[in-house]
Scaffold this active site. Structure first.
Site, short mmCIF file in Angstrom:
data_model
loop_
_atom_site.label_atom_id
_atom_site.label_comp_id
_atom_site.label_asym_id
_atom_site.label_seq_id
_atom_site.Cartn_x
_atom_site.Cartn_y
_atom_site.Cartn_z
N HIS A 50 1.21 9.56 5.27
CA HIS A 50 0.57 7.99 3.29
C HIS A 50 2.55 7.48 3.59
O HIS A 50 2.84 6.17 2.92
CB HIS A 50 0.87 8.39 2.43
N HIS A 108 9.04 7.66 -1.32
CA HIS A 108 8.44 6.70 -2.74
C HIS A 108 7.15 7.96 -3.78
O HIS A 108 7.27 8.05 -5.00
CB HIS A 108 7.75 6.06 -2.41
N ASP A 109 6.34 9.38 -2.49
CA ASP A 109 6.38 9.62 -2.93
C ASP A 109 6.61 11.54 -2.71
O ASP A 109 5.43 12.46 -2.38
CB ASP A 109 4.43 9.82 -2.48
N HIS A 154 -1.96 12.33 -0.46
CA HIS A 154 -0.60 11.91 -0.42
C HIS A 154 0.27 12.94 0.43
O HIS A 154 0.62 14.11 -0.90
CB HIS A 154 -0.34 12.09 -2.19
N ASP A 181 1.92 0.16 -0.89
CA ASP A 181 1.36 0.79 -1.02
C ASP A 181 0.02 1.11 -1.20
O ASP A 181 -0.84 2.58 -1.48
CB ASP A 181 2.11 1.38 -2.45
P1 AMP Z 1 0.66 6.38 -5.51
O1 AMP Z 1 -0.38 7.51 -5.65
O2 AMP Z 1 2.41 6.22 -5.12
O3 AMP Z 1 0.34 6.21 -3.69
O4 AMP Z 1 -0.03 4.98 -5.94
C1 AMP Z 1 -0.74 3.54 -5.04
C2 AMP Z 1 -2.44 4.63 -5.86
O5 AMP Z 1 -3.11 3.06 -5.89
C3 AMP Z 1 -3.20 5.65 -5.99
O6 AMP Z 1 -2.39 6.80 -6.32
C4 AMP Z 1 -4.19 5.75 -6.28
O7 AMP Z 1 -4.78 5.57 -7.24
C5 AMP Z 1 -4.39 4.25 -5.47
N1 AMP Z 1 -5.02 4.04 -4.66
C6 AMP Z 1 -4.54 3.47 -3.20
N2 AMP Z 1 -5.65 3.10 -2.50
C7 AMP Z 1 -6.54 3.41 -3.08
C8 AMP Z 1 -7.70 3.70 -2.71
N3 AMP Z 1 -8.00 3.07 -1.36
N4 AMP Z 1 -8.71 3.47 -3.80
C9 AMP Z 1 -8.19 3.74 -4.75
N5 AMP Z 1 -7.54 3.74 -5.12
C10 AMP Z 1 -6.72 3.75 -4.56
ZN ZN Z 2 2.25 6.51 -2.24
#
Ligand code: AMP
Ligand code: ZN
Length: 353
Positions: A110, A148-149, A106, A260
């Site tokens: 990203h 967004h993060d 994060h 995302d």
């Molecule tokens: P964000 O935290 O806003 O980036 O929300 C996306 C969420 O999706 C992440 O926090 C992870 O929990 C999940 N995520 C995204 N990519 C992956 C991945 N390759 N493997 C497992 N979880 C993922």
């Molecule tokens: Zn994100």
């Protein structure tokens, strides 16, 4: 780069990569270390595609998020059309970039990744046309991806709740981090030097703010089931997507949600880099949970990496990514390239098992 903008009427962005006629600029380029400018321009030639590498852009610029967001807003002609103050915009984007932590996953790269693919979905993907988005909605949509993060601490919502962290009390355990990212950004925007909206009419600003808030809040994966079923229902009803504001906002939320988790839908060499980064961040959280003597969250125990990580990725793709990308491809056929990459990436893990 600044000296080459704005481009002449009818000039394509690739004009930026040609050797400049301006002797002062040609000299600067010659003196630039390595191939910084050429490398940056090479990255930007892919800005409209789903296989652009923000890792390469970060390598050549050291500020992929601010550079990429600026380039997108410039390409969409929004700086000009919405009369955004160029200095304020650059100051704001630099501050946004600086507010991301150097977390393994994060981080600002990203955010750049999400911003670029969100732009792809809106433009080449066809969302702008399908929803007849206003300029304000497009600006909000792009900025939502970039912010967004913001200030993500590298630990998830559930960790905040379970450790009774300050933010969990502040936001009553509801979309803790997503509320935090937005609140920090809008607090920052109160300062005149960052306030890129200060010249706008009240209703114009409200439209942008509401859209950004709705989009960023929708990135809480805890709300995924609810938002996705709403989208599927509307997709089945085949509405005219531009007629109702709720539908437009839902479509924009699906765009940022897809963006995302779009790391799974990038070419394999990029996806594997993201997968390694997310595993590192998950295991860091698992280590802290172990130290705090609370149960280690699923897929966050580094001792189980070999057995669990491939399985986790396959399930994540099967239950979340593939269904979502399939539905969005039905809505916006050009985004199918992400679905194809996801299938290939899933096969990679299946072969490892
Ligand atoms: P964000 O935290 O806003 O980036 O929300 C996306 C969420 O999706 C992440 O926090 C992870 O929990 C999940 N995520 C995204 N990519 C992956 C991945 N390759 N493997 C497992 N979880 C993922
Ligand atoms: Zn994100």
């Amino acid at each position: 780069l600044q000296k080459r903008l704005p481009l002449q009427d009818g000039e394509d962005v690739s004009a930026l990569t040609r050797t400049p006629a301006d002797p002062e600029l040609a000299q600067m380029i010659e003196k630039a270390p390595g191939t910084v400018i050429a490398d940056t321009m090479k990255c930007f030639q892919k800005i409209d595609e789903c296989d652009m590498s923000v890792f390469d852009l970060e390598k050549s610029t050291g500020s992929a998020l601010s550079v990429c967001t600026y380039a997108i807003l410039y390409k969409l002609d929004l700086i000009n059309r919405l009369e955004l103050d160029d200095v304020k915009l650059r100051t704001f984007l630099a501050a946004v970039q600086a507010g991301y932590h150097p977390n393994p996953y994060h981080n600002s790269v990203h955010a750049a990744d999400v911003s670029q693919i969100n732009y792809f979905i809106m433009t080449k993907g066809g969302l702008i046309d399908k929803c007849k988005l206003s300029q304000e909605e497009v600006l909000a949509g792009i900025l939502a991806g970039s912010i967004h993060d913001y200030d993500h601490p590298g630990y998830n919502n559930n960790f905040h709740t379970r450790t009774n962290a300050y933010l969990s009390t502040l936001y009553n355990d509801r979309s803790i981090l997503e509320n935090h990212h937005l609140a920090c950004i809008f607090e920052m925007l109160r300062l005149p030097r960052y306030n890129i909206f200060s010249h706008m009419k009240e209703e114009q600003y409200r439209e942008i703010r509401d859209t950004m808030v709705e989009m960023v809040l929708s990135t809480d994966m805890g709300l995924h089931g609810k938002i996705f079923s709403q989208f599927r229902r509307r997709l089945g009803e085949c509405p005219e997507w531009h007629e109702r504001k709720d539908d437009i906002r839902l479509a924009l939320s699906m765009s940022i949600k897809m963006a995302d988790i779009s790391n799974c839908g990038r070419p394999k060499h990029l996806y594997l880099e993201w997968a390694k980064n997310i595993a590192t961040e998950f295991y860091n959280q698992g280590d802290v949970e172990q130290k705090l003597c609370i149960p280690i969250s699923p897929f966050m125990d580094r001792r189980k990496d070999k057995q669990e990580f491939p399985k986790g990725q396959i399930s994540f793709m099967n239950f979340i990514v593939v269904p979502m990308f399939e539905a969005i491809s039905e809505f916006l056929p050009p985004v199918e390239c992400s679905l194809q990459h996801t299938t290939e990436n899933k096969e990679y893990w299946q072969q490892q098992e």
